[in-house]
Structures are given as C-alpha cells and as structure tokens.
Scaffold this motif. Structure first.
Motif, short mmCIF file in Angstrom:
data_model
loop_
_atom_site.label_atom_id
_atom_site.label_comp_id
_atom_site.label_asym_id
_atom_site.label_seq_id
_atom_site.Cartn_x
_atom_site.Cartn_y
_atom_site.Cartn_z
N LEU A 122 39.40 -25.20 23.83
CA LEU A 122 39.80 -24.63 25.11
C LEU A 122 41.26 -24.96 25.39
O LEU A 122 41.77 -25.99 24.95
CB LEU A 122 38.92 -25.18 26.24
N ARG A 123 41.90 -24.09 26.14
CA ARG A 123 43.27 -24.35 26.55
C ARG A 123 43.26 -25.44 27.62
O ARG A 123 42.56 -25.36 28.61
CB ARG A 123 43.90 -23.08 27.09
N GLY A 124 44.05 -26.49 27.40
CA GLY A 124 44.12 -27.60 28.34
C GLY A 124 42.92 -28.52 28.29
O GLY A 124 42.59 -29.16 29.29
N ARG A 125 42.25 -28.60 27.14
CA ARG A 125 41.04 -29.42 27.06
C ARG A 125 41.35 -30.91 27.19
O ARG A 125 40.50 -31.67 27.65
CB ARG A 125 40.29 -29.16 25.76
N THR A 126 42.57 -31.33 26.82
CA THR A 126 42.94 -32.74 27.02
C THR A 126 42.96 -33.08 28.50
O THR A 126 42.53 -34.17 28.90
CB THR A 126 44.31 -33.02 26.39
N PHE A 127 43.45 -32.16 29.32
CA PHE A 127 43.46 -32.37 30.77
C PHE A 127 42.04 -32.50 31.30
O PHE A 127 41.74 -33.37 32.11
CB PHE A 127 44.20 -31.23 31.46
N PHE A 128 41.16 -31.60 30.86
CA PHE A 128 39.79 -31.62 31.34
C PHE A 128 39.06 -32.90 30.89
O PHE A 128 38.26 -33.46 31.65
CB PHE A 128 39.03 -30.38 30.86
N LEU A 133 37.03 -38.51 33.55
CA LEU A 133 36.94 -39.95 33.81
C LEU A 133 37.38 -40.33 35.22
O LEU A 133 37.22 -41.49 35.60
CB LEU A 133 37.78 -40.72 32.79
N LEU A 134 37.96 -39.41 35.96
CA LEU A 134 38.46 -39.75 37.29
C LEU A 134 37.35 -40.22 38.24
O LEU A 134 37.53 -41.21 38.95
CB LEU A 134 39.21 -38.55 37.89
N PRO A 135 36.19 -39.55 38.29
CA PRO A 135 35.13 -40.09 39.17
C PRO A 135 34.68 -41.48 38.77
O PRO A 135 34.40 -42.33 39.63
CB PRO A 135 33.99 -39.06 39.00
N VAL A 177 13.50 -37.81 51.70
CA VAL A 177 13.88 -37.02 50.52
C VAL A 177 15.37 -36.70 50.55
O VAL A 177 16.07 -36.83 49.54
CB VAL A 177 13.04 -35.73 50.45
N ALA A 178 15.88 -36.31 51.72
CA ALA A 178 17.29 -35.93 51.82
C ALA A 178 18.20 -37.11 51.55
O ALA A 178 19.22 -36.98 50.86
CB ALA A 178 17.57 -35.36 53.21
N SER A 179 17.86 -38.30 52.07
CA SER A 179 18.71 -39.47 51.85
C SER A 179 18.72 -39.88 50.38
O SER A 179 19.77 -40.27 49.85
CB SER A 179 18.23 -40.63 52.72
N GLN A 180 17.58 -39.78 49.71
CA GLN A 180 17.55 -40.11 48.29
C GLN A 180 18.33 -39.10 47.46
O GLN A 180 18.99 -39.47 46.47
CB GLN A 180 16.10 -40.21 47.82
N ILE A 181 18.29 -37.83 47.86
CA ILE A 181 19.10 -36.82 47.17
C ILE A 181 20.58 -37.10 47.37
O ILE A 181 21.40 -36.98 46.44
CB ILE A 181 18.73 -35.41 47.66
N ALA A 182 20.95 -37.52 48.59
CA ALA A 182 22.36 -37.81 48.88
C ALA A 182 22.86 -38.99 48.05
O ALA A 182 23.94 -38.94 47.46
CB ALA A 182 22.53 -38.09 50.37
N VAL A 183 22.07 -40.06 47.98
CA VAL A 183 22.46 -41.22 47.18
C VAL A 183 22.52 -40.85 45.71
O VAL A 183 23.44 -41.26 44.98
CB VAL A 183 21.48 -42.39 47.42
N SER A 184 21.56 -40.05 45.25
CA SER A 184 21.56 -39.63 43.84
C SER A 184 22.77 -38.77 43.52
O SER A 184 23.32 -38.83 42.41
CB SER A 184 20.28 -38.86 43.53
N THR A 185 23.21 -37.96 44.50
CA THR A 185 24.40 -37.12 44.28
C THR A 185 25.63 -37.96 44.01
O THR A 185 26.47 -37.62 43.16
CB THR A 185 24.63 -36.23 45.50
N ILE A 186 25.76 -39.09 44.71
CA ILE A 186 26.90 -39.98 44.48
C ILE A 186 26.86 -40.52 43.06
O ILE A 186 27.89 -40.57 42.36
CB ILE A 186 26.89 -41.12 45.51
N VAL A 187 25.68 -40.94 42.63
CA VAL A 187 25.53 -41.48 41.27
C VAL A 187 25.85 -40.41 40.23
O VAL A 187 26.55 -40.67 39.23
CB VAL A 187 24.11 -42.04 41.07
N ILE A 188 25.35 -39.20 40.46
CA ILE A 188 25.61 -38.10 39.52
C ILE A 188 27.10 -37.81 39.44
O ILE A 188 27.66 -37.64 38.35
CB ILE A 188 24.83 -36.84 39.97
N TRP A 189 27.78 -37.78 40.58
CA TRP A 189 29.21 -37.48 40.59
C TRP A 189 30.00 -38.54 39.84
O TRP A 189 30.96 -38.23 39.13
CB TRP A 189 29.68 -37.39 42.04
N ARG A 190 29.62 -39.80 39.97
CA ARG A 190 30.40 -40.88 39.36
C ARG A 190 30.18 -40.98 37.86
O ARG A 190 31.11 -41.35 37.12
CB ARG A 190 30.05 -42.22 40.01
#
Length: 322
Positions: A122-128, A133-135, A177-190
């Motif tokens: 891909l073009r710019g794959r080094t950037f991607f 690793l930023l999260p 359920v919503a709070s566990q999804i929210a906490v899981s979203t943080i883990v997934i993002w990181r």
C-alpha cells in the motif's frame, strides 16, 4: 671470573605448570560464566517476582489489616472460604469473563484484518504501521478519560451520533451491558494496533512460495487467507490469545478510571477481579483477603492458559493424524 656471563634458567616444568593452571582456569570460567551472566536476572526475579508471590500466598492464610500489618491472625483457608461466599466476588468474576470475551474476540479479529491489509503493498504503509502503535503508546489514564467523555449520557459524542439515527440515549455508566461494552471498547482501541503488528510480523515470515503456488492453482485472495495465512499464523494467534486472556483477567485501569469508582459502578456492574482485589485491600483494608484474591487470579490464569494449550495440542494432533 671477570667477563663470564651467568645464565639463570627456570626450574624444569615451571612453564608447562603455568599453562596447565591457566587452561584449568579458562575451563572453570567457561563452566561458570553462563551462570554468572544469568545471576543478575535470577537475583532480581527472586527479589521482585518469586518472593512477593510466595509472601502473598503466606499472607493469604492470615487475617491482616492495612492499619496494623504487623498483627497477623492465623485463618488458614478462611480468607478463601469467605471469598467464595461473597456475592460480589462472583459478580466480579462474571464481569471479568464477559468483558474479557467482548474485548478480546473483536480485538483479535480486527487486528487480523488490519494486518492482512497492511501486508499488501500500500502507498504510505509505513505511516499506517506507525499509526497502529499510537493507541498503545497512549496513557491508559488519558485514553480512559477521553472515552468516558465520549460515552457520557447527556453530552457524549456517542449518544449524539445514536440520536442522529433515531436511537434513544444510552446510560453507558449505569446500564450493565452498556457499561461493559464501553469498557471493552477502550481495551479494543488500545490493543488492536499492537496485535495487528504482531500478526503482520507473523505474516511476513510465511514463505511467499506458498502464495505463489496457491495463486497458480487458482486460489482467490480469500482462499489464500484461509488456507495459507491462517495456518501459518497459528502459533502467533495462540500467543496473542494467551496474552490477551492474561490481560483481560488482570484488567484494572480502564474500569477504575471509567467512572472513578473502585466498586465498578453503583451496582458493581463492571467491577473486575482487579478492582475487587483493590477494593478489599485498599478500600476495606483487608490485606489477607486481597492476597487471597490475587492467588485466585493467578490460579485462574494458569487454568485458562492450560485449557488453551490443551485445545491447541488436541487440534495439532488431530491435524497430524489426517
């Protein structure tokens, strides 16, 4: 006599004896040197790893309070018995399991897909690759505080986006359920980008001849992914699954900072084992019970890793017998 030169000679056998002693010293050093090089590691491990582990097991058999750590009352397995009769322990165990599954499975699937895309030219794959690793490089405190604002009930960006499509606002901090999804979203993002780079490294170690042979046989990219990439990535996938399982069992920072409560919400709806241990030890000052929780977590991790290893071994034996 005048003009006579006197020559002093060493006793016979002195030089060979010195050579033998030097050779013996070199052999002794070759034998001892590996242990000398490893000694600093084992010293630090014994001081900061093994000793705390054994001392925690020792403390878990006593009633110890944070205010009076020198006063210890023998309880045997009483701390463990009290633990297993506490409903909040089972709630935190259930929350740890559900948050672990909700955060680990999508995380690894998304990481696998991203790694597959980055494996192409891909073009710019080094950037991607760097951006992945930023999260992971972001502080857990900063990330959690930002996501807590995004999942705000009244002014959160997530509820605003849901309102645009006609969905009522969600109470992300009170609903179980919503709070566990929210906490899981943080883990997934990181952690998604981190695992994606691990998968990418594994993909680049797969011989290109396998892809060329599959392409000559008419295999599409999807078939190449399922029949070449996934089998070649099996050890890497096992590694990331084990590490993610250990991380999910020890989850602490994200649920603690999501609302700023060690109880994991007003009804303990997202309190994990890590939060429960912290609450018992530094909230209620029961160090003995907190030590028992730590050992339960340690044994739980051993069981989960053992089950994972057993499943992988049976699958490998099954495929080898075909």
């Amino acid at each position: 006599m005048k003009g006579r030169t006197v020559t002093l000679t060493a006793p016979a056998g002195t030089a060979p004896a010195r050579r033998r002693r030097a050779s013996a010293a070199r052999r002794a050093w070759r034998t001892v040197s590996p242990y000398a090089y490893l000694a600093p590691f084992f010293t630090l491990f014994a001081a900061f790893g093994l000793f705390p582990l054994l001392y925690t097991a020792f403390v878990s058999l006593y009633r110890v309070e944070l205010q009076t750590p020198g006063e210890m009352e023998w309880r045997g397995l009483g701390n463990y018995a009290a633990l297993f009769t506490d409903e909040f322990f089972w709630i935190s165990l259930r929350n740890t399991f559900t948050i672990g599954v909700v955060s680990t499975v999508p995380q690894l699937v998304m990481a696998l897909g991203l790694a597959h895309l980055l494996n192409y030219k891909l073009r710019g794959r080094t950037f991607f690759r760097t951006a992945m690793l930023l999260p992971y490089a972001t502080s857990v405190a900063a990330a959690t505080l930002v996501f807590a604002q995004l999942f705000g009930r009244d002014f959160g960006l997530v509820n605003y986006a849901l309102g645009l499509v006609g969905i009522d606002p969600v109470d992300w901090q009170t609903n179980t359920v919503a709070s566990q999804i929210a906490v899981s979203t943080i883990v997934i993002w990181r952690w998604t980008g981190y695992n994606a780079l691990i998968y990418l490294a594994g993909m680049q170690s797969i011989p290109s001849e396998l892809y060329e042979a599959a392409e000559m046989d008419g295999a599409s990219r999807w078939r190449q992914f399922f029949h070449v990439t996934l089998p070649g990535l099996r050890p890497t996938i096992v590694f990331t699954a084990v590490v993610s399982t250990i991380g999910a069992t020890q989850l602490f920072g994200e649920p603690l900072l999501f609302e700023g409560s060690v109880s994991g919400g007003i009804s303990h709806q997202y309190q994990t084992l890590g939060l429960y241990m912290y609450e018992q030890g530094w909230g209620f000052f029961h160090l003995g019970r907190a030590a028992a929780i730590a050992w339960v977590m340690f044994l739980l991790i051993l069981v989960l890793v053992g089950v994972n290893a057993l499943i992988v071994r049976r699958r490998s034996l099954k495929e080898a017998g075909r």
